[in-house]
Design a protein around this motif. Structure first.
Motif, PDB file in Angstrom:
ATOM      1  N   ASP A 212      63.683 107.033 -20.879  1.00 56.53           N
ATOM      2  CA  ASP A 212      65.087 107.005 -21.285  1.00 56.53           C
ATOM      3  C   ASP A 212      65.668 105.783 -21.009  1.00 56.53           C
ATOM      4  N   GLU A 213      64.697 104.464 -21.732  1.00 54.09           N
ATOM      5  CA  GLU A 213      65.152 103.300 -21.542  1.00 54.09           C
ATOM      6  C   GLU A 213      65.360 102.592 -22.963  1.00 54.09           C
ATOM      7  N   GLU A 214      66.456 102.291 -23.582  1.00 53.29           N
ATOM      8  CA  GLU A 214      66.429 101.978 -25.173  1.00 53.29           C
ATOM      9  C   GLU A 214      65.645 100.670 -25.010  1.00 53.29           C
ATOM     10  N   PRO A 215      65.138 100.359 -26.324  1.00 49.01           N
ATOM     11  CA  PRO A 215      64.398  99.068 -26.572  1.00 49.01           C
ATOM     12  C   PRO A 215      64.927  97.686 -26.092  1.00 49.01           C
ATOM     13  N   TYR A 216      66.200  97.775 -26.183  1.00 47.14           N
ATOM     14  CA  TYR A 216      67.054  96.383 -25.605  1.00 47.14           C
ATOM     15  C   TYR A 216      66.848  96.400 -24.162  1.00 47.14           C
ATOM     16  N   ARG A 217      66.960  97.501 -23.367  1.00 52.68           N
ATOM     17  CA  ARG A 217      66.760  97.369 -22.278  1.00 52.68           C
ATOM     18  C   ARG A 217      65.283  97.145 -21.736  1.00 52.68           C
ATOM     19  N   ILE A 218      64.311  97.587 -22.412  1.00 53.27           N
ATOM     20  CA  ILE A 218      63.098  97.523 -22.121  1.00 53.27           C
ATOM     21  C   ILE A 218      62.636  95.933 -22.281  1.00 53.27           C
ATOM     22  N   ASP A 219      63.326  95.692 -23.439  1.00 52.86           N
ATOM     23  CA  ASP A 219      63.321  94.008 -23.756  1.00 52.86           C
ATOM     24  C   ASP A 219      63.627  93.293 -22.605  1.00 52.86           C
ATOM     25  N   GLY A 220      64.829  93.469 -22.221  1.00 53.71           N
ATOM     26  CA  GLY A 220      65.507  92.366 -20.861  1.00 53.71           C
ATOM     27  C   GLY A 220      64.677  92.690 -19.614  1.00 53.71           C
ATOM     28  N   MET A 221      63.900  93.839 -19.299  1.00 54.65           N
ATOM     29  CA  MET A 221      63.023  93.819 -18.322  1.00 54.65           C
ATOM     30  C   MET A 221      61.700  93.296 -18.570  1.00 54.65           C
ATOM     31  N   LEU A 222      61.216  93.533 -19.812  1.00 59.50           N
ATOM     32  CA  LEU A 222      59.839  92.571 -19.936  1.00 59.50           C
ATOM     33  C   LEU A 222      60.274  91.176 -19.926  1.00 59.50           C
ATOM     34  N   ASN A 223      61.303  90.668 -20.409  1.00 61.31           N
ATOM     35  CA  ASN A 223      61.774  89.158 -20.373  1.00 61.31           C
ATOM     36  C   ASN A 223      61.881  88.581 -18.882  1.00 61.31           C
ATOM     37  N   GLN A 224      62.345  89.636 -18.005  1.00 59.03           N
ATOM     38  CA  GLN A 224      62.391  89.233 -16.532  1.00 59.03           C
ATOM     39  C   GLN A 224      60.955  89.059 -15.806  1.00 59.03           C
ATOM     40  N   LEU A 225      60.281  89.843 -16.316  1.00 62.23           N
ATOM     41  CA  LEU A 225      58.650  89.830 -16.004  1.00 62.23           C
ATOM     42  C   LEU A 225      58.018  88.633 -16.283  1.00 62.23           C
ATOM     43  N   ARG A 226      58.112  88.441 -17.704  1.00 62.15           N
ATOM     44  CA  ARG A 226      57.752  87.196 -18.293  1.00 62.15           C
ATOM     45  C   ARG A 226      58.179  85.922 -17.647  1.00 62.15           C
ATOM     46  N   LEU A 227      59.525  85.889 -17.356  1.00 61.25           N
ATOM     47  CA  LEU A 227      60.118  84.708 -16.805  1.00 61.25           C
ATOM     48  C   LEU A 227      59.538  84.362 -15.352  1.00 61.25           C
ATOM     49  N   SER A 228      59.405  85.494 -14.620  1.00 61.20           N
ATOM     50  CA  SER A 228      58.933  85.332 -13.318  1.00 61.20           C
ATOM     51  C   SER A 228      57.601  85.266 -13.086  1.00 61.20           C
ATOM     52  N   GLY A 229      56.708  84.993 -14.379  1.00 62.95           N
ATOM     53  CA  GLY A 229      55.290  84.654 -14.192  1.00 62.95           C
ATOM     54  C   GLY A 229      54.307  85.691 -13.942  1.00 62.95           C
ATOM     55  N   LYS A 230      54.711  87.195 -14.064  1.00 60.32           N
ATOM     56  CA  LYS A 230      54.192  88.310 -13.939  1.00 60.32           C
ATOM     57  C   LYS A 230      52.919  88.669 -14.988  1.00 60.32           C
ATOM     58  N   PHE A 231      53.433  88.323 -16.074  1.00 60.08           N
ATOM     59  CA  PHE A 231      52.303  88.547 -17.148  1.00 60.08           C
ATOM     60  C   PHE A 231      51.347  87.415 -17.335  1.00 60.08           C
ATOM     61  N   HIS A 232      51.707  86.033 -16.896  1.00 61.96           N
ATOM     62  CA  HIS A 232      50.858  85.164 -16.830  1.00 61.96           C
ATOM     63  C   HIS A 232      49.813  85.279 -15.726  1.00 61.96           C
ATOM     64  N   ASP A 233      50.176  85.998 -14.681  1.00 64.94           N
ATOM     65  CA  ASP A 233      49.186  86.075 -13.448  1.00 64.94           C
ATOM     66  C   ASP A 233      48.489  87.321 -13.713  1.00 64.94           C
ATOM     67  N   ALA A 234      48.738  88.048 -14.458  1.00 63.96           N
ATOM     68  CA  ALA A 234      47.837  89.461 -14.663  1.00 63.96           C
ATOM     69  C   ALA A 234      46.501  89.289 -15.503  1.00 63.96           C
ATOM     70  N   ALA A 235      45.668  89.979 -15.092  1.00 67.90           N
ATOM     71  CA  ALA A 235      44.467  89.969 -15.526  1.00 67.90           C
ATOM     72  C   ALA A 235      44.400  90.872 -17.109  1.00 67.90           C
ATOM     73  N   GLY A 236      45.432  91.721 -16.882  1.00 66.14           N
ATOM     74  CA  GLY A 236      45.491  92.784 -18.042  1.00 66.14           C
ATOM     75  C   GLY A 236      46.870  93.477 -17.923  1.00 66.14           C
ATOM     76  N   ILE A 237      47.282  94.005 -19.111  1.00 63.81           N
ATOM     77  CA  ILE A 237      48.380  94.875 -18.930  1.00 63.81           C
ATOM     78  C   ILE A 237      48.063  96.504 -19.534  1.00 63.81           C
ATOM     79  N   VAL A 238      48.299  97.435 -18.759  1.00 62.66           N
ATOM     80  CA  VAL A 238      48.221  98.871 -19.231  1.00 62.66           C
ATOM     81  C   VAL A 238      49.489  99.315 -19.445  1.00 62.66           C
ATOM     82  N   VAL A 239      49.742  99.575 -20.653  1.00 61.48           N
ATOM     83  CA  VAL A 239      50.926 100.163 -21.200  1.00 61.48           C
ATOM     84  C   VAL A 239      50.869 101.510 -21.299  1.00 61.48           C
TER      85      VAL A 239
END
Length: 307
Positions: A212-239
């Motif tokens: 129940d999260e709209e694309p713009y809301r998911i966009d904001g949360m993914l951006n927060q993970l990106r800026l906090s380095g969580k994607f950079h640090d990960a070995a892979g992403i399971v969606v």
């Protein structure tokens, strides 16, 4: 933190049911209990499961007491959450993690329970389980047979392999990645940032899912993970599954697939989407905290979650 595997279940074991977040639907909870009993388990309902305190299943103190009681009781071999909603983050800093460390046992749930999965694992090393819950899943008429089979992993020390036999997968970024499986509900993971329970993704496979999260809301949360380095640090992403990720407030919108591509396609690590993990049926239940391997050939191999 050293990984701690809980003991497997055996027929005749007692298991506890708690409601650490929002009030569960009691009718659906009562419909779900026979399923656990069909597995040969004796079900013990915690003292405050039916309590209601606004949007919470009892006060913080009452919900916390149920968590502590079920971990402390030596006759309880596993703990199942009745449902999610909201509230686990309110008690995370009050939990006695030393009690859990001394009494490791199966802990099962998802959605808002993500906060407890993250906190318990990072404070104690205990492997926990991301899987369907009693009131919100098992007690509903559409609970899938494939979801039922996922509980068998609690009785046997066996690896899991997810492939495209359940549903088609989409490769967003190519590669092979191996590491501890972590994560869960996207909005809950974001809510840990800047807290003592901030999700650690370094060298790990990160699971994300939501509802129940709209694309713009998911966009904001993914951006927060990106800026906090969580994607950079990960070995892979399971969606995992993103149910009802459709625009409603905004007529003009990016699609979910476009948002995922914007944030994840450029990563030099495997990113695969479409896993039936999350608010969906069937729901492929998984242990969190164990070693796993993600490949862009469409497989996720997961080590056993019990000993």
């Amino acid at each position: 933190m050293e990984m701690v595997l809980p003991n497997r279940l055996h027929k005749g074991d007692k298991v506890g049911v708690i409601a650490p977040a929002s009030p569960p639907n009691i009718d659906q909870l009562n419909k779900a209990i026979p399923f656990l009993e069909s597995l040969g388990l004796e079900v013990v309902i915690a003292d405050h499961v039916e309590d209601v305190h606004g949007y919470l299943a009892g006060t913080d103190e009452e919900r916390l007491a149920d968590v502590h009681d079920m971990f402390a009781r030596p006759d309880i071999k596993g703990i199942f959450c009745a449902g999610g909603g909201y509230g686990t983050g309110r008690i995370a800093d009050k939990i006695d993690y030393e009690l859990i460390r001394k009494n490791p046992k199966i802990f099962w749930g998802y959605s808002d329970i993500t906060y407890l999965h993250t906190a318990i694992r990072q404070k104690t090393g205990l492997v926990t389980f991301h899987g369907p819950m009693l009131s919100s899943d098992i007690g509903k008429d559409d609970f899938h047979d494939e979801s039922k089979t996922m509980f068998h992993q609690l009785f046997f020390s066996q690896p899991l392999t997810y492939n495209e036999s359940l549903a088609p997968l989409t490769v967003i970024a190519e590669g092979e990645g191996r590491g501890e499986l972590t994560g869960g509900n996207l909005s809950l993971l974001v809510s840990t940032l800047g807290t003592p329970f901030e999700v650690d993704t370094k060298g790990k496979l990160l699971l994300i899912e939501d509802i129940d999260e709209e694309p713009y809301r998911i966009d904001g949360m993914l951006n927060q993970l990106r800026l906090s380095g969580k994607f950079h640090d990960a070995a892979g992403i399971v969606v995992g599954d993103f149910m009802n990720a459709e625009p409603s407030k905004r007529k003009a919108s990016l699609s979910l697939s476009q948002v995922l591509k914007d944030y994840l396609s450029g990563l030099a690590k495997p990113v695969v989407a479409g896993f039936k993990i999350g608010h969906c049926q069937p729901h492929f239940a998984i242990p969190l905290g164990v070693e796993a391997e993600l490949s862009s050939n469409g497989t996720l191999k997961i080590s056993p979650g019990v000993k």
